[in-house]
Every structure is written in C-alpha cells, then in structure tokens.
Design an enzyme around this catalytic site. Structure first.
Site, PDB file in Angstrom:
ATOM      1  N   GLU A 139      -2.057   4.449   0.245  1.00  0.00           N
ATOM      2  CA  GLU A 139      -2.345   3.075  -0.313  1.00  0.00           C
ATOM      3  C   GLU A 139      -3.220   3.472  -1.629  1.00  0.00           C
ATOM      4  O   GLU A 139      -4.456   3.356  -1.246  1.00  0.00           O
ATOM      5  CB  GLU A 139      -2.496   1.895   0.356  1.00  0.00           C
ATOM      6  CG  GLU A 139      -1.983   0.493  -0.036  1.00  0.00           C
ATOM      7  CD  GLU A 139      -2.455  -0.458   0.860  1.00  0.00           C
ATOM      8  OE1 GLU A 139      -2.298  -1.374   0.363  1.00  0.00           O
ATOM      9  OE2 GLU A 139      -2.545  -0.247   2.142  1.00  0.00           O
ATOM     10  N   LEU A 140      -2.795   3.188  -2.901  1.00  0.00           N
ATOM     11  CA  LEU A 140      -3.624   3.886  -3.766  1.00  0.00           C
ATOM     12  C   LEU A 140      -4.886   3.229  -3.943  1.00  0.00           C
ATOM     13  O   LEU A 140      -4.945   1.770  -3.996  1.00  0.00           O
ATOM     14  CB  LEU A 140      -2.923   3.564  -5.210  1.00  0.00           C
ATOM     15  CG  LEU A 140      -3.741   4.036  -6.450  1.00  0.00           C
ATOM     16  CD1 LEU A 140      -3.928   5.406  -6.574  1.00  0.00           C
ATOM     17  CD2 LEU A 140      -2.806   3.449  -7.812  1.00  0.00           C
ATOM     18  N   ASP A 141      -5.968   3.756  -4.086  1.00  0.00           N
ATOM     19  CA  ASP A 141      -7.385   3.437  -3.961  1.00  0.00           C
ATOM     20  C   ASP A 141      -7.743   2.375  -2.946  1.00  0.00           C
ATOM     21  O   ASP A 141      -8.668   1.329  -3.215  1.00  0.00           O
ATOM     22  CB  ASP A 141      -7.640   2.512  -5.436  1.00  0.00           C
ATOM     23  CG  ASP A 141      -7.766   3.560  -6.267  1.00  0.00           C
ATOM     24  OD1 ASP A 141      -7.921   4.834  -6.174  1.00  0.00           O
ATOM     25  OD2 ASP A 141      -7.650   3.160  -7.705  1.00  0.00           O
ATOM     26  N   GLN A 142      -6.953   2.450  -1.722  1.00  0.00           N
ATOM     27  CA  GLN A 142      -7.325   1.496  -0.753  1.00  0.00           C
ATOM     28  C   GLN A 142      -7.893   2.014   0.515  1.00  0.00           C
ATOM     29  O   GLN A 142      -8.203   1.421   1.529  1.00  0.00           O
ATOM     30  CB  GLN A 142      -6.234   0.301  -0.466  1.00  0.00           C
ATOM     31  CG  GLN A 142      -5.647  -0.582  -1.331  1.00  0.00           C
ATOM     32  CD  GLN A 142      -6.525  -1.511  -1.716  1.00  0.00           C
ATOM     33  OE1 GLN A 142      -7.097  -2.302  -0.810  1.00  0.00           O
ATOM     34  NE2 GLN A 142      -7.027  -1.593  -2.866  1.00  0.00           N
TER      35      GLN A 142
END
Lengths: 286, 286, 286, 286
Positions: free
Chosen positions: A228-231
């Site tokens: 999950e992008l940047d999470q």
C-alpha cells in the site's frame, strides 16, 4: 580481539517469566548482556524485546549460539525472533532517480562510519548521479524503467541487487512506484523517504500545495515499503517550522534537509537492528 | 499620558509605491510608525502589510484618523483594509464542552496580561466548567444543545455573545460542529483548536489511531472556522515527538499541552492584529 | 531581461518619518520595493530596516542609484547603511582543518544553488580535504600553520583570500584561533560555527563533558568572529534533544548534523544580506 | 482488584548475569515483569536498571517482597537499590515565592491525574498565592524568610514539610537560595526549575541579558538541588526559538511556558520512579 555480539529482536504474546527466560538462557550459554530493552504494548498485550549480548566464542561458535537461541525463542517462548551477529555485513542497495541529495548524504555517512555496513550498489532510471557515484567509488547501474517497461526493469533491478548480496534496499528519492511483485520477490526490507504535511495533501507538487494552504509545519517520514503506497510502518519522522516568509524554494530546501536527516536516521536504526515491526507499526529501540 | 496607536492590516494587488504611499500618508497625518512589516506573495503577486503607528491626538481624533486612513487605502490604493485603535477593547466569547484545560489556560493568560482584552463570557453545553468559571469570576451560561436542538441553541449562543459585545469567539475544545448559519450570522472571527497527526486520521479516537499506527509525531493546529469543517485558514501549529514508550494516555496529555500553547498563540496573534487572511491562508506578522 | 535589484541594510536612532523617507526616495528614484522589513529595538530606541527594490536601469545606472541612496541615508537620515546590488558576486573563502563535513555540506549547497555566490578557495592547515576539493573542482591551498608560525601563516592566508577577491571568510571547523591582527586586517566578515551546550562547558572534549554531565540538549551556534573568542554576534542556533541512551559518538554525530545546518543557514542569510549587526547582536531579517 | 506493583531502580558495577539474576528472582518470587529498561554507561562501566513488576499478594506481602528484593540486590548483586510500592502515596511539598504559574500548572496536573500522588502543602515567603491555594483547596503556610532570618525560616519550613509527611520538595519559582543545612536535613529529593540560555549568563535579569545579546534560543532546565547552586543533576530540559522580533516580555512569557512544561515533566518522571542519579548525572527511563 574484541568479542562478537548478537542482537535478537523478539515479540509475541506477553506472559510471566519472559525476561527471566531470555536473560537466563543467555547467561547459561556463555553470553553477557550489553543492552536489553523491553516494551509491552498495553493495548495489544504484546511483549517486545531487543537484547544484545557479547560472546567470547569464534565466528562459527557464535553463529551456532545465535541459531540455538532462535529455536529456543520460537519453540519454548512462542516468540517471533530475528537475529544478527556482528560479523555479518550489511550490504545496502540504493534506488534513486534524479535528485541526488539523499544518496550523497548517506554515501558520506557510510564513509565516515556513521552507519554500519556499506552501500553495495546504486541503481537509477536516469544517469544524473552516475558521475557522483564514480567520484566516491560506488558501483552504478542504469536501468531505464520507461524504456524497458516496469516489469522487466524491476526484474533487472532485483538481479543486480542479488548479485551484490544486498540485504536492505533504500529508496533515496526514487520517483517510481514499486510493484507489489517487486516487494514480494525482494524478500528484504525496503526503506522509503517522503515529505509529510500537516494537514496532508494528495496529488502532485506538494510544496506548492503547502505554500498555497499556508501550512506552518512541514515534515519528512521514513517508512518500510509495503504494497500500500506510503502506508507502511513509520520508522522516523521530523518536522520544521515555516512561515509566510518562506518561498516555495525555501520549503523545498528545508524539506530536503529534513529528508536527509530522517532517511539516514531510519537506515541507521535498521542497520543497528533497532526496529521491530508489528501490525504495520514499529517499535524503535533507540 | 501615552499616545494611542493604530494598527492597519492591508492587502491587495502589488504595484510600485505602495510602501511609500502608506508611510508618507501616516507621516503627513501626524503619525509615527512603530512597526511595519510587509510581505509579497510571489505566486499570487499580492502585497500584504501590517503597519502600527502612534498618534498624539485624543481618542476622537485618532478614531477619525483611522477612518480616513481606511478610506484612503480603499479608494486610492485599492487595498482591502482592517483597522484597530488601541483604546478599543477586545471581548472574547468562549464556547467549551466538558474538557477544561484550554479554557483554564487562556483564563490565566488573560489574567496575567499575556493577552490583550478579556474573556467576556463562557458558554457551554455542559455544566462541568461552571465552578471553575465562578472561581475566577467569569460569567457562565449553560446552553444544553441536545435538549434545545442545534438551531435554537445556536440562536441562544449568539444572543448571549451579542449581549456581551463579543468580537472574537474561541472554541476551547467545543465538541459540537457549528452550522454554516451560525458562522455566517456571527460575523466575527471564530478560532478553533484541534489535534493534528502525521499522517492524518479520519474518524473518532484519534490518539488511539495514532498509537495503533505508531506515529512518531503528534501536533495541534489552531485555525479560523469556516463552513468547511477543520479546513479554515491555519494560524498556528506545533508538534511533539513521541515513541512506542508513550501510552495512549501520554499522547492525550502531550496533545493537551500542545493544544493549550497553540490555541493561546493563535488568540494572542489575533488580538494583536497580526493575522491577515487571504484565500484560505494566513499571513502572520509575528 | 530581469531587472537588477538593490538591498540596503540600515540602522540608526529612531525618529518620525524614516519609513516614509526611505520608501518615498526609492519610489521617486524609479525603484519598486520588493521586500521591506523594519524593526525597532524598544530597549535601545534604534531603528533597523532591510529594504530590497528592483530598478529597470543598466548595471552602471543601478550602481549609481545605490551609491546615491547610501549618501542620502547617511547624510539626510543619519543612518548607517550597507548596500548590495544583485549583479555583484559573492566570493567565499573557506578555512578548514581536518574535519570535512561542514565544507562538504556547503560545497554541495552552493553547487545546487541553495546559496548565492560561490566558494572561491579553500585553505587548510592540513591536507585531509585536498582530494575532496579536487573532486568538486575547488581551488585548494595548504598553509601549514604550525610549520610557518601563526603570523606568517595568517599573512599567507590573507594574501590568498585577496588574490581570489574573497568578500566573506567562513571557518568550516577550523581548529586554530585567529589573531586579532588577522580579523582586523581581513576587513571582511568572518563566520564561525561551534557547538553549544546547556549548561555551557569550558575546556576540551566538550561532548565528553556533556555526556559526563548528563545534558539533555546539545546545540550549535554560528556567529561572526570578533577579537573575543566565540563571543561575536550570534547569527543562527539550533539544538537536538539527547538522552542517556546516546553515546559520546552519538553526541558527536548529532552535533555534526546541527553544525552543518546552522552553518549553512548563517552563510545563506549573510549572502542574502539579511543580517544586520548592532552592538554585538544581530537582527536577522529572515 | 488490580495487583500491586513494585518499581526498583538499581545501579552498580556491570558484570555478567545481572539481568538474568534480577529477572529470575522476580519470576521465582511470584512477580510478573511489566517494564524493564537497562542501560550501560560505556565510559563508566556502570549498569543501570529500572524494573517494574506486578505481584498478586496483599499490601503487607508485597512490602515484604520489596524489602527482600532490596536486600538481595545489595548483598548478592552489590547494587545500589531504591524501591517503591504502588500503594505508597507521594506527598509533594511546594516552596514558592510570588510568581504563581508553575504552582498553578502542577496544581491542575495533579488534579486531572496527570501526576501520581498529590500536593500536600504550599509554603511561601509571600502571601501572593494564598488565595489561589484556597480556591483549589491546598493548605497554605506563610513563612516570611526575611523577617525570621533564613535559618529559623528553613527550620519552620522543614517542620511543616514533616508534619505533612512530604517525600518530595519542589521549588515552583522559589527565589531564595536553600542552605546546605536545609538540603542535608531534608533527606528527601528537591526539584528546582530555572531558565537556561545559549550561551549562559551570570547575574540578574537574564531575559534582559539574553535580549541584549541577541540569543536565538532560550530554555528551561529542571534539576535536583544540591549544595552547589543550579549545578545538580539535570532531569529535563527544553528550548524555544526566538528572534529579534520578540521583546523582553515575549521572552519572559515563552520562558514561563517552557518552565511549566519542563518542571511538570521532571516531577512526573520522579514520581513514576524513572530517574536514577549517578555522579551528578541522571539516567531517565522515560
């Protein structure tokens, strides 16, 4: 000669006697605890421990001690356990695009022994940092992502990382989104750095957005990369105060300074085996 | 006797001679500039100025000078202009729910003359802060929002604010959302304080969410209230570093300390006429 | 072509009409004020101003305007005045000993245009940074202070600085005390960086002392060099929080990070003509 | 009913097996470790530990366990040991002069259960805080130091402290220097708060000095009181950035905010038995 040392990172359901069991085992197996730090997550009832001990044995002996400890932790204590012995080397692979400052900053920190291990290779989708890499003797590989297509490019990146025996990938301002396949296939941790704002902004040109919104604080966040992008789990964060007197250029410059310091901090903690990940959060034994 | 002073907050399209025009007018009309601060938004080509000057005239004379200045700024310079004369008093109305710390903090700051003006009245939808108000001689009014319904309650709140001649409303941890009607009908600025996180969280129990996410920084933001919830122009922000060692209670406590300081800072700047709002952002002449 | 701009730094006894006089003069002489920032020291009754304006004239015309402004400020306004025109170049001379990090940091900042002007030359009493200077094309000169004796060495340093037309000297971790004679003969500003502690420590090995004393905060201070060691006007300061968990090595590393950022900040502000010195203190128009 | 808990603070020469011995003893004596934090001073070769464990026994049983632990630590481990059981109450005695803010701040923190224990009594050499104490139900005693003379006044202060069973004295802006006799006779810890500056200033009116020197950072330091004035072990420190735009009044106000937060932090840590003193420095297990 100095003794070797072992670091273990443990976590699992809390129950009485865990600290005593770990400490007792180390003592009975010839070790001397140098540092031990525990944490108990009151909401989750999970116990976390980082314990570092020295052992007078040779490399082979200490590796065997470490392996026995892991088995004991898993079987007897029912804890997850990661371990590292001080004679193992950390080899860091860097992915970078055009902006050089984070690469340059960690290159010098490794060189002046602020960080354990070394940079094994630098891979970029552009040629901008090639001459810098040459000037500081870092192997450079150009993988043109757009020309090759993402999936071929990622395969080539992984092959290079494996050739150098890389055990940590760091994204030093790498402006491509890694695919879930890459993250899964890599099987080693990946650390990313990105800017952060209060409040948060979606979309491009974030410093322009922050300027337009009149935010008074900008920040940078280093985290492990997940699908999950940047999470992914946050390792380190820092902020700087700004005002209307700061232009967009000032924001970009202050953001760069923050990125360097937070990125280096996260990598240093990781390489010193201080970061334990649990359920998308970290416990950092700093 | 000390001379009265005038503060003007100006903004409008930048053009040559603005600073000279303003300074020249003040000098020719008997004033002496005490402070002047300018700012030019390079992206928007807008000029902002805060200028404060003293004038030896009586109250009536100075009020007339101020009015003439506003007319000159609007007609000749084509600038928006707000003005304040130092003999006008600021009367602050407080809306608060159950949590007392922000109210208590500003009550003492007004009392020890850290803030200009005074608290004119306190209105709450609960009775929790009533005895505190009594102990420090602040008029308290209980308006039970749930019992009356929001629109009748808001009408009653506004009536009380008007009775006291309030010219600034502050929300000292007021847990109700004000309606667009209230904000419009009030016609005076409203300052709110809320917690902020990197990254941001939606939904309830934010400190529990921040703990679960392992954030390393928590913050507080003070802003002017607009119809869009928590999206108004930011006046002040601050942050504190946290770690896994901090419990949810620690986060709440550190959050409270931040809220007090940021809330007081925003109110102080507003009352000293240091905050200029332009297109949902602020210029704070601190 | 973009217009040239002029920056003036003024200070002197406050009196009515100063802002109007300055702004009026600039307007009448064909300039357009880009930024103006004033400050009044209430304790000293002194007025300070930084004013930056653009002018459509050629280089010669603008230089003449600047010279006329200085004469007006001194004669008519009785103010001290320093002036800079944007077509003048800043040439920075660096003095450094063995520790390279501050030199390296500013070298890259100049290169990526974070700072105005350029590094004209690097002089060291050792050869440690020579190869770095070669790798980034900076002229390097080795002046062995111990071998030559301080007074001959300082004469040689000054000669080199003059040859390169240096107009700012910066001490990037230069471990020699400059003589009063050098400071006087140089006739240009000199900026130094040093660590700071709460409380302060005298004597050597300050990080070891700070560790032994258990301080919770370390800092760095950039200041102009005066004849009194480390007592010159402070330009910039910053701090980092530390705990017992930090070793002496950690303190040294965090100190280095602070030194880089504070040193670069001070040099940037100086080169943008934002620093006004008055009675051993600075007014920084940031 | 919730189990009682015990906190032990240990330090002494490091040797193998210490962690195992402590943890093993607790486990064998029916305890469950809640938190344990160790530290090893590499320069001094000293081992420090804070260990907190719960025990299912009654009050008397747990007190006996605690006493046995102390004997074991001293005799078998050769460690210094301080211990606290969670059913013991902390009674804080406050010494204060005229300035009320630190007293007021901790009064509310105790009241809203941010701090363990309670304020047992307030003693002042003036009557300024008497009515505040009455409004929040704190016993107030006026001891006029100048009228009685320091040695009689200190005797009276100690008598009152003893009457209330005080086990921690805090100086909430107490503007008298305590004699060495008082400190020795008290036999309980004393926490003081004072402002700090970079660089440090001797003499009176420090905020005026800081303003005159143009410092860019002000701070506050909380420390244990020793016979040497303001030189005792530092518990907590914090700082705020300032600029030439801040007047002396702003400095005083920002200093007050810092003093409150740092003072409360130090008291909280002490009351949670997190502070270990060794050779004029502290190890704070935060």
């Amino acid at each position: 000669m100095k003794n070797l040392s072992i670091v273990a990172l443990l976590h699992g359901p809390d129950r009485p006697g865990l600290v005593a069991n770990v400490a007792g085992w180390i003592f009975q197996n010839g070790g001397n605890i140098l540092h031990a730090d525990q944490h108990r997550d009151e909401e989750e009832q999970v116990f976390f421990q980082r314990v570092e001990w020295s052992h007078p044995g040779s490399g082979d002996v200490v590796q065997a001690v470490a392996a026995t400890f892991v088995a004991m932790a898993r079987n007897d204590l029912k804890m997850e356990c990661r371990i590292a012995v001080s004679n193992e080397s950390s080899r860091v692979g860097v992915l970078v695009s055009k902006i050089p400052h984070c690469l340059r900053d960690i290159a010098f920190r490794f060189r002046q022994d602020e960080m354990r291990g070394h940079i094994a290779c630098v891979i970029s989708n552009h040629r901008d940092v090639e001459s810098f890499c040459a000037s500081v003797d870092l192997p450079f590989h150009h993988i043109p992502v757009d020309a090759l297509g993402k999936s071929d490019a990622e395969r080539a990146q992984l092959e290079i990382m494996r050739k150098y025996g890389v055990n940590l990938i760091v994204l030093a301002r790498y402006m491509q989104v890694l695919s879930g396949d890459f993250i899964e296939a890599a099987r080693i941790p990946i650390i990313n750095i990105h800017h952060s704002f209060l409040p948060a902004f979606a979309g491009g040109r974030p410093y322009h957005q922050a300027y337009a919104r009149g935010v008074k604080i900008i920040g940078a966040t280093a985290h492990y990369v997940t699908a999950e992008l940047d999470q992914g789990p946050i390792i380190a964060q820092d902020v700087a105060h700004i005002s209307h007197r700061h232009s967009v250029d000032d924001l970009v410059r202050k953001g760069r300074d923050l990125e360097e310091i937070v990125f280096a901090q996260a990598i240093r903690w990781h390489l010193e085996h201080r970061v334990l990940v649990y359920k998308n959060k970290t416990v950092v034994f700093d």
